[in-house]
Write a protein that holds these residues in place. Structure first.
Motif, mmCIF file in Angstrom:
data_model
loop_
_atom_site.group_PDB
_atom_site.id
_atom_site.type_symbol
_atom_site.label_atom_id
_atom_site.label_comp_id
_atom_site.label_asym_id
_atom_site.label_seq_id
_atom_site.Cartn_x
_atom_site.Cartn_y
_atom_site.Cartn_z
ATOM 1 N N ALA A 20 -0.038 8.922 -13.836
ATOM 2 C CA ALA A 20 -0.586 8.992 -15.198
ATOM 3 C C ALA A 20 0.401 8.414 -16.213
ATOM 4 O O ALA A 20 -0.008 7.739 -17.164
ATOM 5 N N VAL A 21 1.684 8.653 -16.021
ATOM 6 C CA VAL A 21 2.699 8.079 -16.907
ATOM 7 C C VAL A 21 2.775 6.570 -16.710
ATOM 8 O O VAL A 21 2.855 5.797 -17.668
ATOM 9 N N LEU A 22 2.727 6.132 -15.453
ATOM 10 C CA LEU A 22 2.910 4.714 -15.134
ATOM 11 C C LEU A 22 1.724 3.838 -15.523
ATOM 12 O O LEU A 22 1.873 2.630 -15.679
ATOM 13 N N THR A 23 0.549 4.414 -15.691
ATOM 14 C CA THR A 23 -0.627 3.634 -16.093
ATOM 15 C C THR A 23 -0.871 3.688 -17.599
ATOM 16 O O THR A 23 -1.756 3.005 -18.101
ATOM 17 N N ASP A 24 -0.074 4.466 -18.298
ATOM 18 C CA ASP A 24 -0.183 4.623 -19.746
ATOM 19 C C ASP A 24 0.786 3.645 -20.424
ATOM 20 O O ASP A 24 1.986 3.714 -20.184
ATOM 21 N N PRO A 25 0.286 2.734 -21.259
ATOM 22 C CA PRO A 25 1.204 1.812 -21.932
ATOM 23 C C PRO A 25 2.350 2.521 -22.654
ATOM 24 O O PRO A 25 3.503 2.092 -22.577
ATOM 25 N N ALA A 46 -6.357 0.500 -15.246
ATOM 26 C CA ALA A 46 -7.109 1.064 -14.130
ATOM 27 C C ALA A 46 -7.259 0.106 -12.958
ATOM 28 O O ALA A 46 -7.678 0.523 -11.887
ATOM 29 N N GLN A 47 -6.905 -1.177 -13.169
ATOM 30 C CA GLN A 47 -7.092 -2.156 -12.093
ATOM 31 C C GLN A 47 -6.217 -3.374 -12.337
ATOM 32 O O GLN A 47 -5.764 -3.612 -13.457
ATOM 33 N N THR A 76 -0.630 -6.585 -11.817
ATOM 34 C CA THR A 76 -0.872 -7.454 -10.659
ATOM 35 C C THR A 76 -1.335 -6.669 -9.438
ATOM 36 O O THR A 76 -1.938 -7.234 -8.533
ATOM 37 N N LYS A 77 -1.047 -5.369 -9.426
ATOM 38 C CA LYS A 77 -1.462 -4.519 -8.303
ATOM 39 C C LYS A 77 -1.616 -3.102 -8.821
ATOM 40 O O LYS A 77 -0.762 -2.615 -9.565
ATOM 41 N N LEU A 78 -2.699 -2.447 -8.430
ATOM 42 C CA LEU A 78 -2.893 -1.058 -8.807
ATOM 43 C C LEU A 78 -3.682 -0.357 -7.710
ATOM 44 O O LEU A 78 -4.842 -0.683 -7.470
ATOM 45 N N VAL A 79 -3.021 0.560 -7.044
ATOM 46 C CA VAL A 79 -3.640 1.427 -6.043
ATOM 47 C C VAL A 79 -3.394 2.849 -6.548
ATOM 48 O O VAL A 79 -2.248 3.307 -6.560
ATOM 49 N N PRO A 80 -4.433 3.539 -7.025
ATOM 50 C CA PRO A 80 -4.236 4.845 -7.650
ATOM 51 C C PRO A 80 -3.353 5.783 -6.819
ATOM 52 O O PRO A 80 -3.534 5.936 -5.610
ATOM 53 N N GLU A 82 -0.572 5.440 -5.645
ATOM 54 C CA GLU A 82 0.257 4.827 -4.601
ATOM 55 C C GLU A 82 1.151 3.706 -5.102
ATOM 56 O O GLU A 82 2.314 3.636 -4.736
ATOM 57 N N GLU A 83 0.603 2.780 -5.903
ATOM 58 C CA GLU A 83 1.427 1.659 -6.345
ATOM 59 C C GLU A 83 0.842 1.017 -7.590
ATOM 60 O O GLU A 83 -0.365 0.905 -7.754
ATOM 61 N N ILE A 84 1.764 0.594 -8.453
ATOM 62 C CA ILE A 84 1.410 -0.198 -9.628
ATOM 63 C C ILE A 84 2.494 -1.262 -9.776
ATOM 64 O O ILE A 84 3.680 -0.980 -9.571
ATOM 65 N N ALA A 85 2.074 -2.494 -10.078
ATOM 66 C CA ALA A 85 3.015 -3.585 -10.301
ATOM 67 C C ALA A 85 2.478 -4.452 -11.430
ATOM 68 O O ALA A 85 1.276 -4.494 -11.686
ATOM 69 N N TRP A 86 3.396 -5.153 -12.097
ATOM 70 C CA TRP A 86 3.008 -5.994 -13.214
ATOM 71 C C TRP A 86 4.012 -7.113 -13.422
ATOM 72 O O TRP A 86 5.129 -7.073 -12.930
ATOM 73 N N THR A 87 3.559 -8.105 -14.156
ATOM 74 C CA THR A 87 4.418 -9.165 -14.645
ATOM 75 C C THR A 87 4.282 -9.174 -16.153
ATOM 76 O O THR A 87 3.453 -8.458 -16.713
#
Length: 157
Positions: A20-25, A46-47, A76-80, A82-87
């Protein structure tokens, strides 16, 4: 030459609370140990493909006189849970194309959170212009500590 950093820490909380913290700007700003992230605008992501704006201040690193500027974080990647990645995309072209992310795994005392920073996809032009990693390993480690504190504080409120 190694073009990736990874650091891990057990956060005594369920993966959902960490995610929840990692998906919140604003969560990105809250946990930033580099000092560069000043504020963020946008909805929780969310995706892959979702974006939000971050107001940056590179003077916090003291390495380049870029001052204050905005970037778009592009997931660039979001698996609820489990993993979040971005550029990051800014005004400069070509985009730098370094990847930041977090992997979450169940652990006996909570969630093992691995923070990573990968600059292996950078165009050669950027590798010659900038010194990598931009964010040092010590800042990734510190961010994990701040992440734990932030998750704990959000759970208490």
């Amino acid at each position: 030459m190694n073009e990736r950093l990874e650091v891990s820490r057990i956060v005594p909380a369920p993966a959902g609370a960490v995610f929840a913290v990692l998906t919140d700007p604003q969560g990105h700003v809250d946990i930033d140990a580099s000092g560069m992230l000043m504020d963020a605008e946008g909805e929780p992501v969310a995706q892959a493909g979702d974006r939000f704006v971050v107001h940056m201040d590179r003077e916090a690193l003291g390495d380049r006189p870029l001052g204050k500027y905005d970037v778009e974080v592009v997931i660039t990647k979001l698996v609820p849970d489990e993993e979040i990645a971005w550029t990051v995309e800014g005004n400069i072209r070509p985009h730098v194309r370094h990847i930041y992310g977090y992997r979450l795994e169940p652990a006996e005392d909570g969630t093992r959170v691995t923070s990573y920073y990968d600059w292996s996809e950078l165009p050669e032009e950027w590798k010659q212009r900038l010194t990598f990693p931009v964010v040092p390993e010590s800042a990734l480690k510190a961010t994990l500590g701040i992440l734990e504190r932030t998750v704990r504080r959000r759970a208490a409120s």
